[in-house]
Scaffold this active site. Structure first.
Site, short mmCIF file in Angstrom:
data_model
loop_
_atom_site.label_atom_id
_atom_site.label_comp_id
_atom_site.label_asym_id
_atom_site.label_seq_id
_atom_site.Cartn_x
_atom_site.Cartn_y
_atom_site.Cartn_z
N HIS A 155 -29.78 81.32 72.88
CA HIS A 155 -29.29 80.27 73.81
C HIS A 155 -29.72 78.37 73.44
CE1 HIS A 155 -30.91 83.46 76.46
NE2 HIS A 155 -31.44 84.10 75.17
N SER A 276 -14.20 54.32 64.43
CA SER A 276 -13.45 54.89 65.41
C SER A 276 -12.87 53.21 65.65
CB SER A 276 -14.79 54.11 66.72
OG SER A 276 -14.73 53.77 68.05
N LYS A 282 -19.19 53.44 64.65
CA LYS A 282 -18.83 55.41 64.85
C LYS A 282 -18.62 55.84 63.22
CE LYS A 282 -19.05 57.63 67.27
NZ LYS A 282 -18.21 57.77 68.44
N GLU A 289 -13.71 68.73 64.68
CA GLU A 289 -13.64 69.12 65.74
C GLU A 289 -11.55 69.34 65.64
OE1 GLU A 289 -15.20 65.13 68.67
OE2 GLU A 289 -14.47 64.85 66.13
#
Ligand code: ARG
Length: 472
Positions: A155, A276, A282, A289
């Site tokens: 979970h 970024s 970043k 992804e």
């Protein structure tokens, strides 16, 4: 002039031409189309259907087209509709009207089916190689980090600590089954459809068995209508590819989480991340992804082709031309993801220090503490209750189980003794699970050994066998 122009009195409407043409994508089958044509024409010669001198001229023409294809000088024209007619037209331009004899005893329907089988058989083999390499990368990482513990979750809540190697090896076995699924699908890709003609076979005395042998097929289709109209061999590939992408996507999700500041378990290599345009700090995990994102299109291609097929009457229908783009895109997407992931895993850094602190600071020893009381004679249900209260006590005081004194422990159960603190050590929690398939160091080492054997078996015989691992 179209190759099928005889029946027609008007030129094709321009929009129709553009809408029905497949050359924009089926040009990817040019190599297989030439290979199939070469086998076909040789067979026509052997069977006395074409004179040997014609066969030789045609074969030489096809070889020349193959050279031009490899050199990148072959052009394709939308007016010729698809790869089959483009190549036939090139052949006739090159060697004259005798080129028009190539299509004897053949239809584009069995021709395109043959091309697809040849193409997919080759690609499945290449995908298999990439998958094996990814499994190797996983195994290397598991061996390198055999001493590292991470929190194990259910979970997405901390459950029990596990070895990082155990976590990585879980993916190894998923990929092993993916490899088996692909190999199994390949058995049905490895079937020869040529000779089915348009749908009913051909009046010429062709030799289908010879063509099958020449092209290395181990079986051939027994029914001409089946041969030209089913695409289950592609569906099976797309299904196996979808499951494999879903596995890659789950692994992606974990790498994305693990490389965040919140988890901080791993650091992806700079070479596998991007920055970024506005936020200078970043470093984004774009590769996992995108793999996660591209899983959508692969599963979409499976569902798309299932929908194309579901209402089709026998035999060939033009709808079947829709089988190609999804298949090509799946091959490209899968190969890209597999190659990138092998590199990503080989270059990532595990943050050992951070993980050492992380596994010590939670309640994931609670099950073992309950088992401790059970071993001292308490029924498990009562032990569960006592430890639950103990955890609540800690939560209220913002501390962990290891921070309590023995006196405090004893207020929850008189069975607690000094040895309770040993039980809580995460290393002990892990190593207490040496059941086969468990996370204990000895069990994981044995598991990794089996994984090695699976890989050796697989690369030697191309025939990895999970049953073997079952027998131990
Ligand atoms: N381009 C076609 C396809 O991909 C080839 C077969 C065409 N057959 C036909 N009867 N029009 O399906």
């Amino acid at each position: 002039m179209k190759l099928w122009g005889g029946r027609f009195t008007k030129p094709t409407n321009e929009l129709v031409e553009a809408y029905t043409a497949s050359i924009g994508f089926d040009r990817r089958l040019a190599k297989e189309d030439l290979e199939g044509s070469l086998a076909h024409v040789k067979m026509l010669g052997r069977c006395g259907i074409l004179p040997q001198e014609d066969v030789e001229k045609i074969a030489e023409g096809l070889e020349e087209l193959r050279r031009r294809l490899e050199a990148g000088t072959l052009t394709f024209d939308v007016a010729q509709e698809d790869v089959h007619m483009n190549l036939e037209k090139h052949l006739i331009d090159l060697i004259g009207p005798v080129g028009g004899k190539l299509h004897t005893g053949r239809s584009r329907n069995d021709q395109v089916a043959l091309d697809m089988h040849l193409y997919l058989r080759r690609e499945i083999d290449e995908i298999g190689e990439l998958l094996t390499d990814l499994q190797r990368a996983l195994l290397e990482a598991a061996e390198t980090y055999i001493d590292v513990m991470i929190p194990g979750y259910t979970h997405l809540q901390r459950a029990q600590p596990v070895l990082l190697a155990h976590h990585l090896a879980a993916y190894f076995w998923m990929f092993a089954r993916d490899a088996e699924r692909l190999r199994d699908a390949r058995r049905r890709v490895d079937m020869m459809p040529l000779g089915a003609g348009a749908l009913a076979g051909t009046t010429f005395p062709i030799d289908r068995e010879w063509v099958a042998r020449e092209l290395g097929f181990s079986r051939l289709y027994e029914n001409s209508m089946d041969a030209v109209s089913d695409r289950d061999f592609i569906l099976e590939f797309l299904a196996a590819a979808s499951i494999l992408m879903v596995h890659l996507s789950r692994m992606s999700e974990e790498f994305i989480l693990w490389s965040s500041a919140e988890f901080g378990f791993i650091e992806l290599d700079d070479a596998y991340c991007t920055g970024s345009s506005i936020m200078p700090q970043k470093k984004n995990p774009d590769v996992p992804e995108l793999v996660r994102g591209k899983t959508g299109r692969v599963v979409g291609h499976l569902v798309g082709l299932l929908m194309v097929m579901k209402g089709l009457p026998l035999a060939y229908n033009k709808d079947l031309q829709e089988d190609k783009e999804g298949m090509f895109d799946t091959v490209d997407t899968l190969k890209g993801a597999l190659a990138l992931f092998a590199g990503l895993i080989r270059t990532l850094e595990v943050r050992r220090d951070r993980l050492a602190t992380v596994v010590a600071e939670d309640f994931s020893g609670a099950t073992d503490l309950a088992d401790y009381l059970v071993r001292k004679g308490l029924p498990f249900r009562q032990a569960h209750e006592a430890i639950g209260k103990l955890v609540l006590h800690c939560v209220e005081r913002s501390c962990f189980l290891k921070d309590l004194t023995l006196a405090e422990y004893r207020t929850f159960s008189p069975l607690f003794e000094e040895d309770v603190f040993e039980v809580l050590d995460p290393r002990r929690v892990v190593d207490a699970r040496n059941v086969r398939g468990g996370t204990g160091t000895e069990a994981v080492k044995a598991q990794l050994q089996r994984a090695r054997e699976w890989l050796e078996d697989w690369s030697e015989h191309g025939n990895g066998n999970l049953a073997r691992a079952d027998k131990g």
